[in-house]
Enzyme design. Structure first.
Site, PDB file in Angstrom:
ATOM      1  N   GLY A 226     -58.199  31.238  13.884  1.00 10.78           N
ATOM      2  CA  GLY A 226     -57.119  31.028  13.841  1.00 10.78           C
ATOM      3  C   GLY A 226     -56.132  31.918  14.544  1.00 10.78           C
ATOM      4  N   ASP A 227     -55.007  31.703  14.922  1.00  4.56           N
ATOM      5  CA  ASP A 227     -53.998  32.356  15.479  1.00  4.56           C
ATOM      6  C   ASP A 227     -54.197  32.584  16.876  1.00  4.56           C
ATOM      7  OD1 ASP A 227     -52.660  32.971  12.997  1.00  4.56           O
ATOM      8  OD2 ASP A 227     -54.109  34.592  12.733  1.00  4.56           O
TER       9      ASP A 227
ATOM     10  N   LYS B 255     -52.342  28.125  19.394  1.00  8.46           N
ATOM     11  CA  LYS B 255     -52.333  26.518  19.229  1.00  8.46           C
ATOM     12  C   LYS B 255     -51.000  26.080  19.712  1.00  8.46           C
ATOM     13  CE  LYS B 255     -54.615  26.400  15.608  1.00  8.46           C
ATOM     14  NZ  LYS B 255     -55.002  27.838  15.466  1.00  8.46           N
TER      15      LYS B 255
ATOM     16  N   GLY C 283     -48.662  29.465  11.004  1.00  2.94           N
ATOM     17  CA  GLY C 283     -47.876  29.539  11.371  1.00  2.94           C
ATOM     18  C   GLY C 283     -47.651  29.519  12.905  1.00  2.94           C
ATOM     19  N   HIS C 284     -47.100  28.525  13.433  1.00  3.67           N
ATOM     20  CA  HIS C 284     -47.333  27.907  14.977  1.00  3.67           C
ATOM     21  C   HIS C 284     -46.028  28.467  15.698  1.00  3.67           C
ATOM     22  CE1 HIS C 284     -50.698  25.131  13.988  1.00  3.67           C
ATOM     23  NE2 HIS C 284     -51.104  26.355  13.780  1.00  3.67           N
TER      24      HIS C 284
ATOM     25  N   GLN D  44     -55.300  26.897  11.737  1.00  2.00           N
ATOM     26  CA  GLN D  44     -56.242  27.721  11.323  1.00  2.00           C
ATOM     27  C   GLN D  44     -57.176  27.604  12.667  1.00  2.00           C
ATOM     28  OE1 GLN D  44     -55.487  25.628   8.385  1.00  2.00           O
ATOM     29  NE2 GLN D  44     -53.978  27.167   8.324  1.00  2.00           N
TER      30      GLN D  44
ATOM     31  N   ALA E 171     -48.104  35.237  11.370  1.00  2.05           N
ATOM     32  CA  ALA E 171     -46.737  34.588  11.686  1.00  2.05           C
ATOM     33  C   ALA E 171     -46.277  34.018  10.504  1.00  2.05           C
ATOM     34  CB  ALA E 171     -46.907  33.510  12.606  1.00  2.05           C
TER      35      ALA E 171
ATOM     36  N   THR F 140     -47.310  35.607   7.318  1.00  2.00           N
ATOM     37  CA  THR F 140     -47.315  36.779   6.034  1.00  2.00           C
ATOM     38  C   THR F 140     -47.133  37.816   6.441  1.00  2.00           C
ATOM     39  OG1 THR F 140     -49.705  37.099   6.241  1.00  2.00           O
ATOM     40  CG2 THR F 140     -49.144  35.532   4.382  1.00  2.00           C
TER      41      THR F 140
ATOM     42  N   ASP G  75     -53.158  38.444  29.064  1.00  2.00           N
ATOM     43  CA  ASP G  75     -52.486  39.708  29.628  1.00  2.00           C
ATOM     44  C   ASP G  75     -52.602  40.930  28.503  1.00  2.00           C
ATOM     45  OD1 ASP G  75     -51.239  37.568  28.009  1.00  2.00           O
ATOM     46  OD2 ASP G  75     -49.464  39.277  27.851  1.00  2.00           O
TER      47      ASP G  75
HETATM   48  P1  IMP Z   1     -55.468  30.158   2.640  1.00  2.00           P
HETATM   49  O1  IMP Z   1     -55.604  29.185   3.623  1.00  2.00           O
HETATM   50  O2  IMP Z   1     -54.229  30.532   2.301  1.00  2.00           O
HETATM   51  O3  IMP Z   1     -56.461  29.679   1.224  1.00  2.00           O
HETATM   52  O4  IMP Z   1     -56.397  31.458   3.035  1.00  2.00           O
HETATM   53  C1  IMP Z   1     -57.630  31.454   3.192  1.00  2.00           C
HETATM   54  C2  IMP Z   1     -58.271  32.299   4.550  1.00  2.00           C
HETATM   55  O5  IMP Z   1     -57.744  31.666   5.572  1.00  2.00           O
HETATM   56  C3  IMP Z   1     -57.508  33.511   4.602  1.00  2.00           C
HETATM   57  O6  IMP Z   1     -58.392  34.591   5.261  1.00  2.00           O
HETATM   58  C4  IMP Z   1     -56.155  33.477   5.478  1.00  2.00           C
HETATM   59  O7  IMP Z   1     -56.034  34.654   5.932  1.00  2.00           O
HETATM   60  C5  IMP Z   1     -56.832  32.584   6.448  1.00  2.00           C
HETATM   61  N1  IMP Z   1     -55.614  31.805   6.975  1.00  2.00           N
HETATM   62  C6  IMP Z   1     -55.081  30.601   6.369  1.00  2.00           C
HETATM   63  N2  IMP Z   1     -54.133  30.140   7.381  1.00  2.00           N
HETATM   64  C7  IMP Z   1     -54.172  30.980   8.535  1.00  2.00           C
HETATM   65  C8  IMP Z   1     -53.811  30.931   9.809  1.00  2.00           C
HETATM   66  O8  IMP Z   1     -52.771  30.090  10.025  1.00  2.00           O
HETATM   67  N3  IMP Z   1     -54.067  31.784  10.609  1.00  2.00           N
HETATM   68  C9  IMP Z   1     -55.199  32.718  10.462  1.00  2.00           C
HETATM   69  N4  IMP Z   1     -55.706  32.717   9.208  1.00  2.00           N
HETATM   70  C10 IMP Z   1     -55.287  31.815   8.323  1.00  2.00           C
END
Ligand code: IMP
Length: 444
Positions: free
Chosen positions: A12-13, A16, A40-41, A224, A299, A301, A333
């Site tokens: 994730g992150d 996208k 968080g996009h 994700q 983005a 939390t 970069d």
């Molecule tokens: P949940 O989706 O809140 O249940 O979290 C489960 C796992 O997915 C945790 O490790 C989160 O940090 C990770 N996670 C959930 N959403 C994102 C995201 O948008 N970006 C990166 N990690 C994410």
């Protein structure tokens, strides 16, 4: 007209949101197919920054339609707040945003259970975003979920909520020692949410398939990343949905036969937020440098992200399970200042070098990444818009990545704003989206 899935190739992150924003001019509809407001996009348009959680980032382009499909879990309070924020910033949603009646709801007890269960797990916690996403998907699979369309029928919604509260409150109180959620304290608010969402709720499966029949094209916006997929990720340290490309079909009701390709998005290094294995993680000064230069803070939390080198074992897995035809590489970069850059090409386990991500925790824990080291380019790639402008060593890095993943890198993002994008001429991406060749795109 190509219908393409944009999927994260790491944890994730990957950026996208920006990639989707760049490609949005070439499609009609942008669809979120899984996840919830855990995502968080981030999209930067000129000097304005938007962070979207449940709404597809394509909505920021005038005239485009955004769909929250049935595979997404929706927190009505959070979604309505996100909608209000966009409206305040001049992004009109009426007639452009559509939400599936079959999307499952995240309710207050889901958030409480998410937090309480993380506390119970202690050192074995997942590190969730505490948005209630996992418990909402749990209820969906347990066949007791409440769906967005249920909000439109007061008696039905009350009945379902009452039944669930009986069960959830018993668990909250006796297992977790958390005060119960009272029906009368939440029902009025949820009925109001239902009224506010009513104009947006539709059967999106029919809407999407009819749009396709009429010649429209769809960009599927994954949330994700592959390694957080409930089936193909680092279980149990995953999110609770199918983040991979297959989820685009099950999460929307658009059949796989109508999806033409998959674009994998990878960051030029790797990050992960939350707990769980991360073979190429680096700590110390280098980790801090990547975090600082890449602004690697969640983005959603605000949590600092764990940072590490690019991992081709992970990427090859992602190419395979998603069927990625081509790659987008973001945040190149961030590596500009380094004298050496590393790419993990395998994991050493005892006497063997593993090329595939191991399924057994024991094997993964006993493995060490095998790195290739490449000289850093030590000059700025920030904001570059043409492939020829890349420093030769940066180009070598990109070409090595392409060779290792056996995929062309058809898009390179060199900064947060739309225009800071390189599109490779004649690449698969430009065959999917012929207009993409004329990028950089003009500001909104
Ligand atoms: P949940 O989706 O809140 O249940 O979290 C489960 C796992 O997915 C945790 O490790 C989160 O940090 C990770 N996670 C959930 N959403 C994102 C995201 O948008 N970006 C990166 N990690 C994410």
């Amino acid at each position: 007209m190509a219908n393409i899935v944009v999927v994260g190739a790491q944890w994730g992150d990957e950026g996208k949101g920006k990639v989707v924003d760049v490609l949005t001019p070439f499609v009609d509809l942008i669809v979120r197919y899984q996840g919830g407001n855990n995502a968080g996009h981030t999209v930067v348009i000129g000097k304005e920054k938007f962070v979207l959680h449940s709404i597809p980032s394509g909505i920021l382009r005038p005239g485009k339609r955004g769909v929250i499909a049935c595979g997404v879990v929706v927190d009505p309070a959070s979604l309505l707040e996100e909608m209000a924020q966009l409206e305040r910033r001049g992004i009109t949603l009426q007639g452009r945003l559509v939400i599936s009646k079959n999307a499952h709801l995240i309710l207050p007890y889901h958030r409480l259970l998410d937090e309480a269960d993380e506390a119970r797990l202690g050192t074995r916690r997942i590190g969730t975003t505490a948005r209630g996403v996992g418990p909402a998907y749990t209820d969906k699979a347990a066949r007791i979920g409440i769906r967005a369309g249920d909000l439109l029928d007061e008696a039905l919604f009350r009945e379902k909520l009452q039944a669930n509260l009986q069960l959830k409150n018993a668990i909250l109180q006796s297992v977790y020692n958390v005060p119960p959620v009272r029906l009368e304290e939440i029902l009025p608010a949820y009925l109001r949410f239902g009224e506010a969402l009513a104009p947006y709720l539709r059967d999106t499966t029919i809407l999407l398939n009819e749009a396709l029949d009429a010649g429209a094209s769809i960009l599927f916006e994954g949330a994700q990343g592959t390694m957080l997929d409930v089936d193909h990720g680092t279980y149990p340290y995953i999110t609770a949905s199918n983040t991979t490309a297959g989820g685009a079909s099950t999460g929307t009701g658009v059949p796989p036969t109508k999806i033409h390709g998959v674009l994998g998005v990878a960051k030029a290094y790797t990050t992960r937020v939350g707990e769980g294995p991360f073979p190429t993680e680096v700590g110390g000064e280098l980790g801090d440098l990547l975090r600082g230069r890449g602004n690697e803070y969640g983005a959603t939390t605000g949590r600092p992200r764990r940072c590490g080198w690019l991992d081709v074992v992970v990427l090859r897995h992602a190419m395979r399970v998603n069927g990625c035809g081509t790659l987008a590489l973001t945040k190149l970069d961030v590596l500009d200042a380094l004298s050496t850059v590393k790419i993990a090409v395998g994991y050493r386990y005892g006497q063997t070098v593993l090329r595939d991500f191991p399924l057994e925790d024991r094997v993964l824990a006993g493995s060490e990444p095998v790195y290739e080291e490449w000289p850093g380019w030590q000059s700025s790639t920030a904001g570059l818009r043409h492939l020829e402008e890349l420093p030769p060593k940066a180009r070598d890095y990109v070409e090595r990545l392409a060779a290792l993943t056996e995929r062309e890198v058809s898009l390179i993002s060199t900064g947060a704003v739309r225009e800071e994008t390189i599109i490779s001429e004649g690449s698969l991406l430009t065959r999917w989206f012929p207009g993409a060749q004329s990028l950089p795109v003009s500001p909104r």
